[in-house]
Design a protein around this motif. Structure first.
Motif, PDB file in Angstrom:
ATOM      1  N   TYR A  40       0.842  -1.211   0.000  1.00  0.00           N
ATOM      2  CA  TYR A  40       0.000   0.000   0.000  1.00  0.00           C
ATOM      3  C   TYR A  40       0.870   1.252   0.000  1.00  0.00           C
ATOM      4  O   TYR A  40       0.655   2.182  -0.794  1.00  0.00           O
ATOM      5  CB  TYR A  40      -0.918  -0.008   1.216  1.00  0.00           C
ATOM      6  N   ALA A  41       1.882   1.278   0.886  1.00  0.00           N
ATOM      7  CA  ALA A  41       2.762   2.455   0.948  1.00  0.00           C
ATOM      8  C   ALA A  41       3.560   2.603  -0.341  1.00  0.00           C
ATOM      9  O   ALA A  41       3.793   3.722  -0.811  1.00  0.00           O
ATOM     10  CB  ALA A  41       3.702   2.332   2.147  1.00  0.00           C
ATOM     11  N   ALA A  42       3.978   1.486  -0.933  1.00  0.00           N
ATOM     12  CA  ALA A  42       4.742   1.536  -2.193  1.00  0.00           C
ATOM     13  C   ALA A  42       3.921   2.165  -3.311  1.00  0.00           C
ATOM     14  O   ALA A  42       4.439   2.933  -4.138  1.00  0.00           O
ATOM     15  CB  ALA A  42       5.187   0.130  -2.591  1.00  0.00           C
ATOM     16  N   LYS A  43       2.627   1.866  -3.354  1.00  0.00           N
ATOM     17  CA  LYS A  43       1.762   2.463  -4.373  1.00  0.00           C
ATOM     18  C   LYS A  43       1.659   3.976  -4.185  1.00  0.00           C
ATOM     19  O   LYS A  43       1.663   4.738  -5.160  1.00  0.00           O
ATOM     20  CB  LYS A  43       0.364   1.835  -4.309  1.00  0.00           C
ATOM     21  N   MET A 118      11.248  -5.313  10.541  1.00  0.00           N
ATOM     22  CA  MET A 118      11.533  -4.823   9.192  1.00  0.00           C
ATOM     23  C   MET A 118      12.575  -3.724   9.246  1.00  0.00           C
ATOM     24  O   MET A 118      12.521  -2.835  10.091  1.00  0.00           O
ATOM     25  CB  MET A 118      10.278  -4.300   8.496  1.00  0.00           C
ATOM     26  N   ALA A 119      13.552  -3.830   8.335  1.00  0.00           N
ATOM     27  CA  ALA A 119      14.517  -2.758   8.110  1.00  0.00           C
ATOM     28  C   ALA A 119      14.282  -2.262   6.692  1.00  0.00           C
ATOM     29  O   ALA A 119      14.190  -3.070   5.760  1.00  0.00           O
ATOM     30  CB  ALA A 119      15.948  -3.281   8.266  1.00  0.00           C
ATOM     31  N   ILE A 120      14.172  -0.954   6.525  1.00  0.00           N
ATOM     32  CA  ILE A 120      13.787  -0.424   5.217  1.00  0.00           C
ATOM     33  C   ILE A 120      14.613   0.793   4.839  1.00  0.00           C
ATOM     34  O   ILE A 120      14.918   1.649   5.671  1.00  0.00           O
ATOM     35  CB  ILE A 120      12.275  -0.088   5.204  1.00  0.00           C
ATOM     36  N   ASP A 121      15.014   0.838   3.593  1.00  0.00           N
ATOM     37  CA  ASP A 121      15.587   2.039   2.987  1.00  0.00           C
ATOM     38  C   ASP A 121      14.468   2.629   2.142  1.00  0.00           C
ATOM     39  O   ASP A 121      14.191   2.133   1.042  1.00  0.00           O
ATOM     40  CB  ASP A 121      16.796   1.674   2.115  1.00  0.00           C
ATOM     41  N   PRO A 122      13.781   3.655   2.638  1.00  0.00           N
ATOM     42  CA  PRO A 122      12.567   4.137   1.971  1.00  0.00           C
ATOM     43  C   PRO A 122      12.783   4.617   0.543  1.00  0.00           C
ATOM     44  O   PRO A 122      11.910   4.449  -0.304  1.00  0.00           O
ATOM     45  CB  PRO A 122      12.098   5.286   2.868  1.00  0.00           C
ATOM     46  N   ILE A 171      11.498  -2.305  -4.458  1.00  0.00           N
ATOM     47  CA  ILE A 171      10.547  -1.722  -5.400  1.00  0.00           C
ATOM     48  C   ILE A 171      11.326  -0.729  -6.233  1.00  0.00           C
ATOM     49  O   ILE A 171      12.022   0.133  -5.686  1.00  0.00           O
ATOM     50  CB  ILE A 171       9.381  -1.009  -4.683  1.00  0.00           C
ATOM     51  N   ILE A 172      11.247  -0.846  -7.536  1.00  0.00           N
ATOM     52  CA  ILE A 172      11.939   0.088  -8.419  1.00  0.00           C
ATOM     53  C   ILE A 172      10.906   0.970  -9.103  1.00  0.00           C
ATOM     54  O   ILE A 172       9.911   0.483  -9.653  1.00  0.00           O
ATOM     55  CB  ILE A 172      12.833  -0.647  -9.446  1.00  0.00           C
ATOM     56  N   TYR A 173      11.115   2.290  -8.998  1.00  0.00           N
ATOM     57  CA  TYR A 173      10.219   3.266  -9.603  1.00  0.00           C
ATOM     58  C   TYR A 173      10.890   3.765 -10.879  1.00  0.00           C
ATOM     59  O   TYR A 173      11.743   4.650 -10.848  1.00  0.00           O
ATOM     60  CB  TYR A 173       9.965   4.422  -8.634  1.00  0.00           C
TER      61      TYR A 173
END
Length: 343
Positions: A40-43, A118-122, A171-173
């Protein structure tokens, strides 16, 4: 008359995860629900990336710096907020860590404590935002040390070896928004279809070619690299004996460089600068970048090591923002690099 194009069988990410869940005895559905909050956040972030040139408050730098001492871009902060707000209240995490924050992000009071970390690089590659170059999000999921605990998680729950990851992905934009992930059973790629708002399985069972002709490195820093790394680069660029040199392709966004090499084969190198006092052990973060990418690489048939030849997934992080060197890519290319590493 042209024949009607054959319709592909489309499987959504939600369907895919649910089908995988059914293969696991006693699966509770928590992991599936956790991924839905991430997606959801990725969208939301993907939507803002696509509008970046149209909105004044998205492009450009802020007056803030993150824990790494780097200037934060406006979209950096937006992505960090989007993922944090969605994930920390999802009810399936015991603790969250972001590359943009010095300390762990605790689960707010009143929300369920889950069994995952979770570890995340936003937003990886954020320096490329203003020039419309592909950027991405990287994430890593572990199960907490005590899966039965209902207490809030701690930093120790995050500091686990990479090979213990339950899931890793990015996720690649880019020209399309794509999610690539592994739960330890191969690698799958999903492309966002904006018309239905779903990530659809577009790249099943992704395999990195065993070898490749591409190398990715910031050769502007080559003079600061160790003799072994310099010797390796000289070898792969050599034309002695009529040999064809490898092709240099460097975007400067780990997600974008890795994604290309995952599809086409090659090697990505981020060595340490031997004369650096700030980053003597390399610049990439073990938890947020190197470990999740190494997990995907190995699941796709590739390899990931440090400049000393250590397997990335065997490293135990000592702190949240520990840095490391990274040599990652096709199996044969990394194996050739290892022949230059002192025994």
């Amino acid at each position: 008359m042209n024949a009607t194009p054959k319709q592909k069988k489309l499987i959504s990410l939600s369907q895919f995860i649910l089908e995988e869940q059914l293969k696991i005895p006693h699966a509770s559905g928590e992991f599936t629900a956790l991924l839905s909050h991430l997606v959801y956040a990725a969208k939301i972030v993907g939507r803002e990336v696509r509008k970046a040139g149209l909105l004044d408050d998205i492009l450009g730098a802020t007056e803030d710096t993150n824990v790494q001492g780097e200037t934060q871009m406006k979209l950096d902060q937006y992505a960090d907020n989007a993922f944090n707000q969605s994930l920390k209240i999802c009810g399936h995490l015991c603790v969250l860590a972001s590359e943009e924050h010095e300390a762990i992000i605790p689960i707010p009071g009143g929300y369920n404590i889950g069994k995952y970390t979770m570890a995340i690089d936003p937003l990886d590659g954020s320096s490329n935002i203003d020039t419309n170059v592909s950027i991405g999000t990287i994430f890593s999921i572990h199960q907490r040390l005590d899966a039965n605990s209902k207490e809030p998680g701690t930093e120790k729950d995050l500091l686990q070896k990479g090979h213990l990851q339950r899931c890793a992905g990015y996720i690649i934009y880019g020209s399309s928004t794509m999610l690539v992930l592994s739960t330890g059973k191969g690698v799958s790629g999903f492309t966002l279809d904006p018309s239905v708002g779903e990530f659809l399985l577009s790249h099943p069972n992704m395999q990195m070619p065993e070898s490749g002709d591409i190398y990715s490195a910031n050769e502007g820093n080559a003079s600061y690299w160790s003799p072994e790394v310099q010797a390796y680069l000289q070898k792969i660029k050599s034309i002695e004996g009529g040999k064809k040199p490898k092709t240099a392709r460097y975007i400067g966004s780990l997600v974008a460089d890795f994604h290309r090499n995952l599809l086409k084969g090659g090697i990505f190198l981020y060595p340490n600068d031997t004369k650096s006092s700030k980053y003597p052990n390399g610049k990439l973060r073990l938890l947020y970048e190197a470990a999740p990418m190494a997990f995907i690489a190995e699941q796709a048939g590739g390899m990931a090591v440090t400049v000393k030849g250590e397997r990335i997934l065997d490293l135990t992080p000592k702190e949240l923002h520990e840095r490391t060197t990274l040599i990652i890519g096709s199996k044969r290319e990394v194996e050739e690099f290892l022949t230059f590493v002192p025994k």
